[in-house]
Design an enzyme around this catalytic site. Structure first.
Site, PDB file in Angstrom:
ATOM      1  N   ASP A 121      40.803  14.803  54.079  1.00 60.62           N
ATOM      2  CA  ASP A 121      40.730  14.211  55.418  1.00 60.62           C
ATOM      3  C   ASP A 121      42.122  14.120  56.034  1.00 60.62           C
ATOM      4  OD1 ASP A 121      41.095  12.496  53.271  1.00 60.62           O
ATOM      5  OD2 ASP A 121      40.139  10.776  54.213  1.00 60.62           O
ATOM      6  N   ASP A 150      37.167  26.654  53.381  1.00 62.06           N
ATOM      7  CA  ASP A 150      36.375  27.256  54.454  1.00 62.06           C
ATOM      8  C   ASP A 150      36.711  26.561  55.774  1.00 62.06           C
ATOM      9  OD1 ASP A 150      34.489  28.639  55.842  1.00 62.06           O
ATOM     10  OD2 ASP A 150      32.746  27.833  54.781  1.00 62.06           O
ATOM     11  N   TYR A 185      29.282  25.874  46.931  1.00 66.48           N
ATOM     12  CA  TYR A 185      28.507  27.000  47.466  1.00 66.48           C
ATOM     13  C   TYR A 185      27.714  27.716  46.376  1.00 66.48           C
ATOM     14  CZ  TYR A 185      31.088  26.509  51.850  1.00 66.48           C
ATOM     15  OH  TYR A 185      31.620  26.035  53.016  1.00 66.48           O
ATOM     16  N   LYS A 217      39.800  15.723  47.061  1.00 67.43           N
ATOM     17  CA  LYS A 217      39.253  14.413  47.449  1.00 67.43           C
ATOM     18  C   LYS A 217      39.156  13.594  46.159  1.00 67.43           C
ATOM     19  CE  LYS A 217      37.463  11.736  50.635  1.00 67.43           C
ATOM     20  NZ  LYS A 217      38.250  11.166  51.740  1.00 67.43           N
ATOM     21  N   ASP A 230      39.773  27.764  58.961  1.00 63.34           N
ATOM     22  CA  ASP A 230      39.391  27.989  60.359  1.00 63.34           C
ATOM     23  C   ASP A 230      40.178  27.090  61.307  1.00 63.34           C
ATOM     24  OD1 ASP A 230      37.707  30.028  59.792  1.00 63.34           O
ATOM     25  OD2 ASP A 230      35.939  29.176  60.764  1.00 63.34           O
TER      26      ASP A 230
END
Ligand code: NAD
Length: 356
Positions: A223, A247, A141, A191, A251
């Site tokens: 994943d 992020d 970001y 990852k 959620d």
């Protein structure tokens, strides 16, 4: 030493739910001899209305001088036409940056009484208690280079995932510290099979972990972690991950609980100061009606007690009171099943106070 809290009621339902959290603070002060004082400040639309700025300088100064900040929520349709740099959300981003908050802690807790609200089967989620620790100021970001440019005649969009070792070490320590206050299990999500930034992430987390022999450290690829969160979420205690992965995963975890009015959050800086706020917004559709659920706000106060004021004993009392109130059958409209009797903001707040 007297603990100092800055309270920011903000907009919409903010003042209504803040009033209930303050009643809880009053009980802690009176009954449990908790040495605390708190002042009010302006943030968001309320601040813009009063001063022309969504984050007045006085608010940031007061925040920096406090041990912790308790914020309800900001925003509302009234401000949709305000200049972009004066919108309530700018106030929120400004205070986060101004306090240097690099760690976002998002618990997803599902009380057994509310298990039917989840999109998963009750037996998979009843008693769920996961904490996601998300790095908040680094990663893709913020990484450079970024932008949209033309290369060999075609437009390309570019973002860069960058993490320095100190940045990873800092968030890893926050997560290990948090795990020590809970179930002592930490899962680092990355990852590392594809990304070099994740390779460094994993190496660094393992190194930091040597300082925390009492915390069991595991690793999952993102994943798999996403899949595990909806397959068997109760396997997790604390998850630590990057800005982007956090992020998304936070959620997913929030959705497992099915009730936005129940979820608190914390953002911490290097000095141990924190900004504590419900994950929901200012709910303008129900503002002023006295029906908002104050529990996310009260649970945000519990996080503040635990993480910034190191009063886990008081945090436990507040969380236990909330648990009792739910077991007693009290429900605001957002967590009630159809046909169930509901209570308003005031009644819910007073019930928690009563249980304390
Ligand atoms: P929202 O979270 O305010 O509301 C979404 C839905 O959930 C609404 O139906 C609302 O009534 C309900 N809800 C939210 N909190 C509740 C509570 N405590 N009790 C009962 N019901 C509750 O999200 P939105 O409608 O997308 O945004 C409204 C405003 O809030 C916007 O201006 C947005 O920018 C702002 N916002 C602020 C924050 C923040 O301050 N951190 C976060 C999200 C949204």
């Amino acid at each position: 030493m007297t603990a100092k809290i800055l309270v920011l009621p903000g907009d919409g339902i903010g003042p209504e739910i803040t009033a209930q959290a303050e009643k809880v603070l009053e009980v802690l002060r009176a009954k449990y001899k908790f040495d605390v004082e708190w002042t009010h400040g302006l943030l968001g639309g309320a601040a813009y209305d009063a001063t022309g700025e969504p984050l007045p300088a006085a608010t940031l100064e007061a925040a920096r001088k406090s041990d912790a900040v308790l914020l309800a929520a900001v925003g509302g349709p009234k401000y949709d036409t305000a200049p972009r740099d004066k919108r309530p959300e700018r106030g929120l981003l400004g205070i986060r940056a101004g306090m240097g908050l690099y760690a976002n802690l998002r618990p997803a807790i599902l009380y057994p009484e509310l298990a039917a609200a989840s999109s998963l089967k009750p037996e998979l989620v009843a008693d769920l208690d996961v904490l996601i620790v998300r790095e908040l100021t680094g990663g893709i970001y913020f990484g450079q280079p970024r932008g949209i440019e033309v290369r060999d005649g075609v437009r390309v969009g570019i973002n860069t995932e960058v993490y320095s070792e100190p940045e990873i070490e800092r968030i890893a320590r926050t997560a290990f510290d948090a795990a020590q206050l809970r179930g002592k299990r930490l899962c680092s999500v990355d990852k590392a099979n594809v990304l070099e930034s994740s390779e460094l992430w994993r190496e660094t987390v393992i190194r930091v972990g040597r300082d925390y022999p009492d915390v069991q450290l595991t690793h999952q690829y993102v994943d798999n972690a996403a899949m595990q969160l909806v397959r068997a979420p109760k396997q997790f205690d604390v998850i630590v991950t990057s800005n982007l992965f956090g992020d998304i995963l936070s959620d997913i975890a929030a959705q497992l609980t099915g009730s936005i009015g129940m979820l608190p959050s914390a953002s911490l800086n290097e000095r141990g100061q924190g900004l504590y706020e419900p994950i929901h917004g200012s709910a303008p559709d129900i503002a002023g009606k006295g029906v908002a659920n104050p529990l996310a706000m009260i649970l945000s106060l519990a996080m503040l007690l635990r993480y910034s004021l190191k009063r886990g004993d008081l945090a436990d009392k507040v969380q236990k009171a909330v648990r009792h109130v739910l077991a007693d059958g009290l429900r605001t409209a957002d967590i009630a099943r159809s046909g169930e009797k509901t209570v308003g903001t005031l009644e819910m707040g007073e019930a928690v106070v009563g249980r304390l």
